[in-house]
Write a protein that holds these residues in place. Sequence first.
Motif, PDB file in Angstrom:
ATOM      1  N   GLN A  31     -13.678  -8.503  -8.952  1.00 33.17           N
ATOM      2  CA  GLN A  31     -12.629  -7.787  -8.225  1.00 33.17           C
ATOM      3  C   GLN A  31     -11.331  -8.591  -8.162  1.00 33.17           C
ATOM      4  O   GLN A  31     -10.274  -8.036  -7.922  1.00 33.17           O
ATOM      5  CB  GLN A  31     -13.094  -7.460  -6.812  1.00 33.17           C
ATOM      6  N   LEU A  32     -11.405  -9.897  -8.387  1.00 27.24           N
ATOM      7  CA  LEU A  32     -10.208 -10.726  -8.359  1.00 27.24           C
ATOM      8  C   LEU A  32      -9.296 -10.436  -9.541  1.00 27.24           C
ATOM      9  O   LEU A  32      -8.106 -10.727  -9.497  1.00 27.24           O
ATOM     10  CB  LEU A  32     -10.601 -12.212  -8.355  1.00 27.24           C
ATOM     11  N   PHE A  33      -9.850  -9.884 -10.604  1.00 26.31           N
ATOM     12  CA  PHE A  33      -9.076  -9.665 -11.823  1.00 26.31           C
ATOM     13  C   PHE A  33      -8.681  -8.211 -12.028  1.00 26.31           C
ATOM     14  O   PHE A  33      -8.235  -7.825 -13.090  1.00 26.31           O
ATOM     15  CB  PHE A  33      -9.875 -10.162 -13.034  1.00 26.31           C
ATOM     16  N   VAL A  34      -8.833  -7.400 -11.005  1.00 16.12           N
ATOM     17  CA  VAL A  34      -8.448  -5.989 -11.083  1.00 16.12           C
ATOM     18  C   VAL A  34      -6.925  -5.912 -11.033  1.00 16.12           C
ATOM     19  O   VAL A  34      -6.252  -6.738 -10.420  1.00 16.12           O
ATOM     20  CB  VAL A  34      -9.082  -5.205  -9.915  1.00 16.12           C
ATOM     21  N   ALA A  35      -6.368  -4.917 -11.675  1.00 13.17           N
ATOM     22  CA  ALA A  35      -4.908  -4.733 -11.689  1.00 13.17           C
ATOM     23  C   ALA A  35      -4.394  -4.606 -10.257  1.00 13.17           C
ATOM     24  O   ALA A  35      -5.033  -3.989  -9.407  1.00 13.17           O
ATOM     25  CB  ALA A  35      -4.554  -3.485 -12.486  1.00 13.17           C
ATOM     26  N   PRO A  36      -3.227  -5.216  -9.990  1.00 19.25           N
ATOM     27  CA  PRO A  36      -2.683  -5.148  -8.624  1.00 19.25           C
ATOM     28  C   PRO A  36      -2.335  -3.712  -8.228  1.00 19.25           C
ATOM     29  O   PRO A  36      -1.906  -2.916  -9.050  1.00 19.25           O
ATOM     30  CB  PRO A  36      -1.439  -6.016  -8.680  1.00 19.25           C
ATOM     31  N   GLY A  37      -2.505  -3.434  -6.973  1.00 15.68           N
ATOM     32  CA  GLY A  37      -2.225  -2.099  -6.459  1.00 15.68           C
ATOM     33  C   GLY A  37      -1.023  -2.115  -5.542  1.00 15.68           C
ATOM     34  O   GLY A  37      -0.265  -3.086  -5.487  1.00 15.68           O
ATOM     35  N   TRP A  38      -0.849  -1.060  -4.802  1.00 18.24           N
ATOM     36  CA  TRP A  38       0.315  -0.950  -3.919  1.00 18.24           C
ATOM     37  C   TRP A  38       0.234  -1.919  -2.759  1.00 18.24           C
ATOM     38  O   TRP A  38       1.247  -2.229  -2.133  1.00 18.24           O
ATOM     39  CB  TRP A  38       0.461   0.481  -3.408  1.00 18.24           C
ATOM     40  N   GLN A  39      -0.977  -2.441  -2.461  1.00 21.82           N
ATOM     41  CA  GLN A  39      -1.117  -3.378  -1.357  1.00 21.82           C
ATOM     42  C   GLN A  39      -0.376  -4.692  -1.636  1.00 21.82           C
ATOM     43  O   GLN A  39       0.056  -5.372  -0.719  1.00 21.82           O
ATOM     44  CB  GLN A  39      -2.600  -3.703  -1.098  1.00 21.82           C
ATOM     45  N   GLU A  40      -0.245  -5.057  -2.901  1.00 28.10           N
ATOM     46  CA  GLU A  40       0.425  -6.297  -3.279  1.00 28.10           C
ATOM     47  C   GLU A  40       1.933  -6.133  -3.413  1.00 28.10           C
ATOM     48  O   GLU A  40       2.646  -7.110  -3.625  1.00 28.10           O
ATOM     49  CB  GLU A  40      -0.150  -6.835  -4.586  1.00 28.10           C
ATOM     50  N   LEU A  41       2.430  -4.924  -3.297  1.00 27.60           N
ATOM     51  CA  LEU A  41       3.856  -4.669  -3.471  1.00 27.60           C
ATOM     52  C   LEU A  41       4.728  -5.446  -2.474  1.00 27.60           C
ATOM     53  O   LEU A  41       5.711  -6.062  -2.895  1.00 27.60           O
ATOM     54  CB  LEU A  41       4.144  -3.171  -3.385  1.00 27.60           C
ATOM     55  N   PRO A  42       4.413  -5.480  -1.183  1.00 23.21           N
ATOM     56  CA  PRO A  42       5.249  -6.272  -0.265  1.00 23.21           C
ATOM     57  C   PRO A  42       5.282  -7.754  -0.630  1.00 23.21           C
ATOM     58  O   PRO A  42       6.323  -8.395  -0.541  1.00 23.21           O
ATOM     59  CB  PRO A  42       4.594  -6.069   1.103  1.00 23.21           C
ATOM     60  N   LEU A  43       4.161  -8.303  -1.063  1.00 21.47           N
ATOM     61  CA  LEU A  43       4.116  -9.707  -1.470  1.00 21.47           C
ATOM     62  C   LEU A  43       4.978  -9.931  -2.714  1.00 21.47           C
ATOM     63  O   LEU A  43       5.716 -10.922  -2.793  1.00 21.47           O
ATOM     64  CB  LEU A  43       2.674 -10.134  -1.740  1.00 21.47           C
ATOM     65  N   LEU A  44       4.923  -9.018  -3.642  1.00 20.61           N
ATOM     66  CA  LEU A  44       5.740  -9.120  -4.847  1.00 20.61           C
ATOM     67  C   LEU A  44       7.225  -9.028  -4.502  1.00 20.61           C
ATOM     68  O   LEU A  44       8.041  -9.812  -5.009  1.00 20.61           O
ATOM     69  CB  LEU A  44       5.358  -8.024  -5.841  1.00 20.61           C
ATOM     70  N   LEU A  45       7.584  -8.107  -3.632  1.00 18.58           N
ATOM     71  CA  LEU A  45       8.984  -7.973  -3.228  1.00 18.58           C
ATOM     72  C   LEU A  45       9.470  -9.209  -2.485  1.00 18.58           C
ATOM     73  O   LEU A  45      10.600  -9.668  -2.692  1.00 18.58           O
ATOM     74  CB  LEU A  45       9.164  -6.729  -2.361  1.00 18.58           C
ATOM     75  N   PHE A  46       8.621  -9.779  -1.643  1.00 16.91           N
ATOM     76  CA  PHE A  46       8.978 -11.003  -0.932  1.00 16.91           C
ATOM     77  C   PHE A  46       9.181 -12.158  -1.905  1.00 16.91           C
ATOM     78  O   PHE A  46      10.144 -12.926  -1.780  1.00 16.91           O
ATOM     79  CB  PHE A  46       7.893 -11.357   0.090  1.00 16.91           C
ATOM     80  N   ALA A  47       8.307 -12.270  -2.889  1.00 17.90           N
ATOM     81  CA  ALA A  47       8.434 -13.339  -3.885  1.00 17.90           C
ATOM     82  C   ALA A  47       9.719 -13.174  -4.695  1.00 17.90           C
ATOM     83  O   ALA A  47      10.409 -14.162  -4.978  1.00 17.90           O
ATOM     84  CB  ALA A  47       7.218 -13.342  -4.803  1.00 17.90           C
ATOM     85  N   LEU A  48      10.055 -11.951  -5.057  1.00 15.19           N
ATOM     86  CA  LEU A  48      11.291 -11.707  -5.807  1.00 15.19           C
ATOM     87  C   LEU A  48      12.518 -12.016  -4.949  1.00 15.19           C
ATOM     88  O   LEU A  48      13.491 -12.601  -5.438  1.00 15.19           O
ATOM     89  CB  LEU A  48      11.334 -10.258  -6.301  1.00 15.19           C
ATOM     90  N   ALA A  49      12.475 -11.639  -3.680  1.00 12.77           N
ATOM     91  CA  ALA A  49      13.594 -11.933  -2.785  1.00 12.77           C
ATOM     92  C   ALA A  49      13.752 -13.441  -2.602  1.00 12.77           C
ATOM     93  O   ALA A  49      14.870 -13.966  -2.598  1.00 12.77           O
ATOM     94  CB  ALA A  49      13.378 -11.246  -1.440  1.00 12.77           C
ATOM     95  N   LEU A  50      12.658 -14.139  -2.461  1.00 15.80           N
ATOM     96  CA  LEU A  50      12.706 -15.592  -2.317  1.00 15.80           C
ATOM     97  C   LEU A  50      13.257 -16.249  -3.572  1.00 15.80           C
ATOM     98  O   LEU A  50      14.077 -17.175  -3.491  1.00 15.80           O
ATOM     99  CB  LEU A  50      11.302 -16.114  -2.005  1.00 15.80           C
TER     100      LEU A  50
END
Length: 52
Positions: free
Chosen positions: A4-23
């Motif tokens: 399950q660790l290697f499953v494609a990212p879903g919408w749950q990871e979107l806030p983390l991705l946006l935070f990383a991009l903003a940082l």
Amino acid sequence: MAEQLFVAPGWQELPLLLFALALALVFFLVIRQNARDYRDIEAWLAEEEIGR
């Protein structure tokens, strides 16, 4: 469970991705401004040396 660790990212990871991009954007802008300030200080010091 481990697969399950290697499953494609879903919408749950979107806030983390946006935070990383903003940082990353903030770091880029800070580094760029620091480079501009450094060039300004170097030019000011060179101008002071010419004036002596």
